[in-house]
Design a protein around this motif. Structure first.
Motif, PDB file in Angstrom:
ATOM      1  N   VAL A 184       0.895  -1.193   0.073  1.00  0.00           N
ATOM      2  CA  VAL A 184       0.124  -0.113  -0.097  1.00  0.00           C
ATOM      3  C   VAL A 184       0.903   1.118   0.012  1.00  0.00           C
ATOM      4  O   VAL A 184       0.586   2.187  -0.842  1.00  0.00           O
ATOM      5  CB  VAL A 184      -1.163  -0.117   1.279  1.00  0.00           C
ATOM      6  CG1 VAL A 184      -1.656   1.464   1.489  1.00  0.00           C
ATOM      7  CG2 VAL A 184      -2.092  -1.239   1.171  1.00  0.00           C
ATOM      8  N   LEU A 185       1.894   1.217   0.790  1.00  0.00           N
ATOM      9  CA  LEU A 185       2.874   2.348   0.840  1.00  0.00           C
ATOM     10  C   LEU A 185       3.391   2.470  -0.445  1.00  0.00           C
ATOM     11  O   LEU A 185       3.582   3.665  -0.849  1.00  0.00           O
ATOM     12  CB  LEU A 185       3.895   2.168   1.835  1.00  0.00           C
ATOM     13  CG  LEU A 185       4.589   3.371   2.682  1.00  0.00           C
ATOM     14  CD1 LEU A 185       3.555   4.309   3.091  1.00  0.00           C
ATOM     15  CD2 LEU A 185       5.609   2.925   3.327  1.00  0.00           C
ATOM     16  N   TYR A 186       3.968   1.576  -1.054  1.00  0.00           N
ATOM     17  CA  TYR A 186       4.744   1.704  -2.391  1.00  0.00           C
ATOM     18  C   TYR A 186       3.769   2.159  -3.553  1.00  0.00           C
ATOM     19  O   TYR A 186       3.932   2.885  -3.991  1.00  0.00           O
ATOM     20  CB  TYR A 186       5.047   0.424  -2.763  1.00  0.00           C
ATOM     21  CG  TYR A 186       6.073   0.246  -4.043  1.00  0.00           C
ATOM     22  CD1 TYR A 186       7.383   0.518  -4.022  1.00  0.00           C
ATOM     23  CD2 TYR A 186       5.463   0.334  -5.331  1.00  0.00           C
ATOM     24  CE1 TYR A 186       8.036   0.727  -5.026  1.00  0.00           C
ATOM     25  CE2 TYR A 186       6.150   0.245  -6.434  1.00  0.00           C
ATOM     26  CZ  TYR A 186       7.691   0.414  -6.365  1.00  0.00           C
ATOM     27  OH  TYR A 186       8.441   0.512  -7.507  1.00  0.00           O
ATOM     28  N   ALA A 187       2.520   1.689  -3.542  1.00  0.00           N
ATOM     29  CA  ALA A 187       1.320   2.303  -4.378  1.00  0.00           C
ATOM     30  C   ALA A 187       0.901   3.744  -4.191  1.00  0.00           C
ATOM     31  O   ALA A 187       1.144   4.348  -5.230  1.00  0.00           O
ATOM     32  CB  ALA A 187       0.270   1.351  -4.465  1.00  0.00           C
ATOM     33  N   ALA A 188       0.926   4.148  -2.974  1.00  0.00           N
ATOM     34  CA  ALA A 188       0.606   5.448  -2.655  1.00  0.00           C
ATOM     35  C   ALA A 188       1.843   6.404  -2.897  1.00  0.00           C
ATOM     36  O   ALA A 188       1.707   7.534  -3.618  1.00  0.00           O
ATOM     37  CB  ALA A 188       0.178   5.515  -1.340  1.00  0.00           C
ATOM     38  N   GLY A 189       3.091   5.986  -2.637  1.00  0.00           N
ATOM     39  CA  GLY A 189       4.024   7.078  -2.964  1.00  0.00           C
ATOM     40  C   GLY A 189       4.291   6.815  -4.662  1.00  0.00           C
ATOM     41  O   GLY A 189       4.883   8.135  -4.898  1.00  0.00           O
ATOM     42  N   PHE A 190       4.011   5.890  -5.250  1.00  0.00           N
ATOM     43  CA  PHE A 190       4.175   5.790  -6.680  1.00  0.00           C
ATOM     44  C   PHE A 190       3.216   6.828  -7.254  1.00  0.00           C
ATOM     45  O   PHE A 190       3.590   7.689  -8.323  1.00  0.00           O
ATOM     46  CB  PHE A 190       4.088   4.609  -7.303  1.00  0.00           C
ATOM     47  CG  PHE A 190       4.294   4.392  -8.662  1.00  0.00           C
ATOM     48  CD1 PHE A 190       5.669   4.461  -9.330  1.00  0.00           C
ATOM     49  CD2 PHE A 190       3.419   4.266  -9.566  1.00  0.00           C
ATOM     50  CE1 PHE A 190       5.717   4.407 -10.697  1.00  0.00           C
ATOM     51  CE2 PHE A 190       3.652   4.051 -10.899  1.00  0.00           C
ATOM     52  CZ  PHE A 190       4.715   4.234 -11.324  1.00  0.00           C
ATOM     53  N   VAL A 191       1.819   6.625  -6.829  1.00  0.00           N
ATOM     54  CA  VAL A 191       1.015   7.456  -7.580  1.00  0.00           C
ATOM     55  C   VAL A 191       0.987   8.980  -7.275  1.00  0.00           C
ATOM     56  O   VAL A 191       0.852   9.829  -7.997  1.00  0.00           O
ATOM     57  CB  VAL A 191      -0.551   6.860  -7.071  1.00  0.00           C
ATOM     58  CG1 VAL A 191      -1.633   7.907  -7.366  1.00  0.00           C
ATOM     59  CG2 VAL A 191      -0.803   5.526  -7.585  1.00  0.00           C
ATOM     60  N   LEU A 192       1.490   9.433  -5.870  1.00  0.00           N
ATOM     61  CA  LEU A 192       1.579  10.502  -5.432  1.00  0.00           C
ATOM     62  C   LEU A 192       2.770  11.222  -5.987  1.00  0.00           C
ATOM     63  O   LEU A 192       3.053  12.474  -5.594  1.00  0.00           O
ATOM     64  CB  LEU A 192       1.286  10.675  -3.874  1.00  0.00           C
ATOM     65  CG  LEU A 192       0.075  10.168  -3.547  1.00  0.00           C
ATOM     66  CD1 LEU A 192      -0.232  10.153  -1.901  1.00  0.00           C
ATOM     67  CD2 LEU A 192      -1.330  11.229  -4.297  1.00  0.00           C
ATOM     68  N   GLY A 193       3.884  10.251  -6.130  1.00  0.00           N
ATOM     69  CA  GLY A 193       4.991  11.005  -6.677  1.00  0.00           C
ATOM     70  C   GLY A 193       6.042  11.369  -5.633  1.00  0.00           C
ATOM     71  O   GLY A 193       7.053  12.206  -5.694  1.00  0.00           O
ATOM     72  N   TYR A 194       5.702  10.535  -4.390  1.00  0.00           N
ATOM     73  CA  TYR A 194       6.651  10.949  -3.336  1.00  0.00           C
ATOM     74  C   TYR A 194       7.661   9.686  -3.129  1.00  0.00           C
ATOM     75  O   TYR A 194       7.393   8.837  -3.157  1.00  0.00           O
ATOM     76  CB  TYR A 194       6.038  10.981  -1.901  1.00  0.00           C
ATOM     77  CG  TYR A 194       5.138  12.226  -1.947  1.00  0.00           C
ATOM     78  CD1 TYR A 194       5.753  13.358  -1.683  1.00  0.00           C
ATOM     79  CD2 TYR A 194       3.674  11.987  -1.831  1.00  0.00           C
ATOM     80  CE1 TYR A 194       4.881  14.606  -1.575  1.00  0.00           C
ATOM     81  CE2 TYR A 194       3.014  13.140  -1.771  1.00  0.00           C
ATOM     82  CZ  TYR A 194       3.490  14.496  -1.603  1.00  0.00           C
ATOM     83  OH  TYR A 194       2.604  15.556  -1.701  1.00  0.00           O
ATOM     84  N   PRO A 195       8.901  10.192  -3.011  1.00  0.00           N
ATOM     85  CA  PRO A 195      10.118   8.962  -3.012  1.00  0.00           C
ATOM     86  C   PRO A 195      10.031   8.261  -1.639  1.00  0.00           C
ATOM     87  O   PRO A 195      10.595   7.155  -1.520  1.00  0.00           O
ATOM     88  CB  PRO A 195      11.252   9.693  -3.565  1.00  0.00           C
ATOM     89  CG  PRO A 195      11.105  10.885  -3.151  1.00  0.00           C
ATOM     90  CD  PRO A 195       9.894  11.177  -3.387  1.00  0.00           C
ATOM     91  N   GLU A 196      10.037   8.997  -0.781  1.00  0.00           N
ATOM     92  CA  GLU A 196      10.008   8.444   0.801  1.00  0.00           C
ATOM     93  C   GLU A 196       9.228   7.121   1.038  1.00  0.00           C
ATOM     94  O   GLU A 196       9.849   6.221   1.461  1.00  0.00           O
ATOM     95  CB  GLU A 196       9.684   9.479   1.671  1.00  0.00           C
ATOM     96  CG  GLU A 196      10.706  10.743   1.957  1.00  0.00           C
ATOM     97  CD  GLU A 196      10.355  11.697   0.879  1.00  0.00           C
ATOM     98  OE1 GLU A 196       9.432  11.673   0.084  1.00  0.00           O
ATOM     99  OE2 GLU A 196      11.289  12.786   0.647  1.00  0.00           O
ATOM    100  N   PRO A 197       7.878   7.137   0.753  1.00  0.00           N
ATOM    101  CA  PRO A 197       7.154   5.909   0.957  1.00  0.00           C
ATOM    102  C   PRO A 197       7.574   4.901   0.023  1.00  0.00           C
ATOM    103  O   PRO A 197       7.523   3.569   0.631  1.00  0.00           O
ATOM    104  CB  PRO A 197       6.020   6.366   0.501  1.00  0.00           C
ATOM    105  CG  PRO A 197       5.830   7.855   0.699  1.00  0.00           C
ATOM    106  CD  PRO A 197       6.916   8.375   0.427  1.00  0.00           C
ATOM    107  N   VAL A 198       8.204   5.091  -1.211  1.00  0.00           N
ATOM    108  CA  VAL A 198       8.577   3.998  -2.108  1.00  0.00           C
ATOM    109  C   VAL A 198       9.792   3.560  -1.356  1.00  0.00           C
ATOM    110  O   VAL A 198      10.003   2.168  -1.458  1.00  0.00           O
ATOM    111  CB  VAL A 198       9.064   4.704  -3.284  1.00  0.00           C
ATOM    112  CG1 VAL A 198       9.563   3.396  -4.250  1.00  0.00           C
ATOM    113  CG2 VAL A 198       7.563   5.101  -4.068  1.00  0.00           C
ATOM    114  N   VAL A 199      10.794   4.171  -0.808  1.00  0.00           N
ATOM    115  CA  VAL A 199      11.896   3.697  -0.139  1.00  0.00           C
ATOM    116  C   VAL A 199      11.365   2.770   1.207  1.00  0.00           C
ATOM    117  O   VAL A 199      12.144   1.641   1.190  1.00  0.00           O
ATOM    118  CB  VAL A 199      12.714   4.954   0.391  1.00  0.00           C
ATOM    119  CG1 VAL A 199      14.150   4.360   0.902  1.00  0.00           C
ATOM    120  CG2 VAL A 199      13.551   5.367  -1.053  1.00  0.00           C
TER     121      VAL A 199
END
Length: 361
Positions: free
Chosen positions: A17-32
């Motif tokens: 969920v965190l990866y999807a949210a970070g990818f959609v919103l364009g924030y790199p921190e959640p993706v990391v």
């Protein structure tokens, strides 16, 4: 089945969920952060994925033990694999509870032996097992469980104390006590009595039965061995009461004399019993609802009668059967005092005091 724990599933779902949210919103921190979580789950799966090659053996010793004595389970684990193993945990079911042991690291070819106590404060059979060996990763994200060995049963028997054999003044002549276990050549005719349920029909005396109108049987006696009949009152059953009954029965059995053990619900299963069988059967006796007056009335006479009860009324009723036995003893485990003319009353405050009171006049 994927061996993820609740924490593992939570980490996996949260990371996705965190990866999807970070990818959609364009924030790199959640993706990391999500990538770190997924890598942790992958590492945990890799940690527990190999199936360990183990030799596991659990022994219960001893398998039979007096109440209160020590009994242990001994666990032996040998690593037969090519790699060292960490994170091993043993879980053994003991009765209604579970015992958990964290095993130290097992290098290649290493062996570990661990022992743990088993409960012996209450009589009965205690199932031990199944034994489960659990391997988990350091973060608690994955968990693999394997079952080893067969379950065992620990039998907790009554405690006993050494008692003198109850004396019988009629042990060595033709007025001697009845014996169901008499050796060949020692049984002879004694008298006639009314038939009771369980009597051998081959002993029916038909001529006397026809004359009296009542079914009569020949009462045979063992002219050499006195029989000890132990009657245990199981209403409000306590451990000391069972211990006292076991002590009396074992004393007679170890001296080589025949024994019978009765409760209000009937005799113990084995007709011919030795000391070991008595302890095994009494280990499984449970509280009952029936009194023992009928059991004493129907008990075959001769030899000695030992009544164990906490009921003053049952103790008093022993007076009614004293003429049918050479000696009647009542081990009283209840409060207060009791009186039963012709019956020796042994007030038992504790099992350890029983031998002294038993031998007193």
């Amino acid at each position: 089945m994927v061996p993820l724990t609740r924490l593992g599933w939570g980490t996996l779902v949260g990371s996705v969920v965190l990866y999807a949210a970070g990818f959609v919103l364009g924030y790199p921190e959640p993706v990391v952060l999500a990538t770190g979580g997924l890598l942790a789950v992958a590492a945990a799966l890799a940690w527990t994925a190999p199936s360990p090659k183990l030799e596991v053996r659990r022994e219960v010793t001893p398998l039979k033990v007096p109440r209160g004595d020590a009994a242990v389970a001994v666990l032996n684990v040998v690593n037969l694999g090519r790699r060292g193993l960490s994170g091993l945990r043993a879980q053994d079911r003991i009765g209604d509870s579970e015992h958990t042991i964290d095993l130290p690291r097992l290098p290649k070819g290493a062996a570990r032996t661990v022992s743990y106590p088993l409960p012996t404060d209450v009589r009965g059979d205690i199932p031990v097992g199944p034994l489960l060996l659990v391997r988990a990763d350091p973060f608690g994200l994955t968990r693999r469980v394997r079952e080893y060995g067969a379950p065992a049963t620990l039998l907790v028997r009554p405690r006993t104390v050494p008692l003198a054999v109850v004396p019988s003044g009629k042990a060595h002549h033709l007025e001697g006590p009845v014996s169901d276990n008499a050796p060949s050549g020692t049984v002879t005719f004694h008298t006639l009595r009314e038939y009771v349920v369980g009597d051998d029909l081959r002993h029916v005396h038909w001529r006397s039965s026809a004359r009296t109108g009542t079914l009569m049987v020949r009462q045979l006696i063992d002219a050499s061995l006195p029989t000890t009949t132990v009657v245990l009152d199981t209403r409000g059953l306590t451990e000391p009461a069972v211990d006292a009954a076991a002590s009396a029965a074992v004393a007679a059995a170890q001296a080589g004399f025949p024994i019978r053990v009765l409760t209000g619900d009937g005799p113990l299963p084995d007709r011919k019993m030795d000391a070991e069988t008595v302890l095994d059967r009494l280990a499984l006796v449970r509280p009952g609802t029936a009194g023992v007056a009928e059991a004493m009335r129907l008990a075959r006479g001769g030899g000695s009668l030992v009544l164990v009860t906490a009921d003053p009324a049952e103790a008093a009723r022993a007076t009614g059967v004293r003429r049918r036995f050479d000696r009647v003893i009542c081990v009283y485990v209840g409060p207060g005092q009791v009186s039963a003319p012709g019956v020796k009353i042994v007030p038992m405050a504790s099992l350890d005091a029983l031998p002294f009171l038993w031998g007193s006049r």
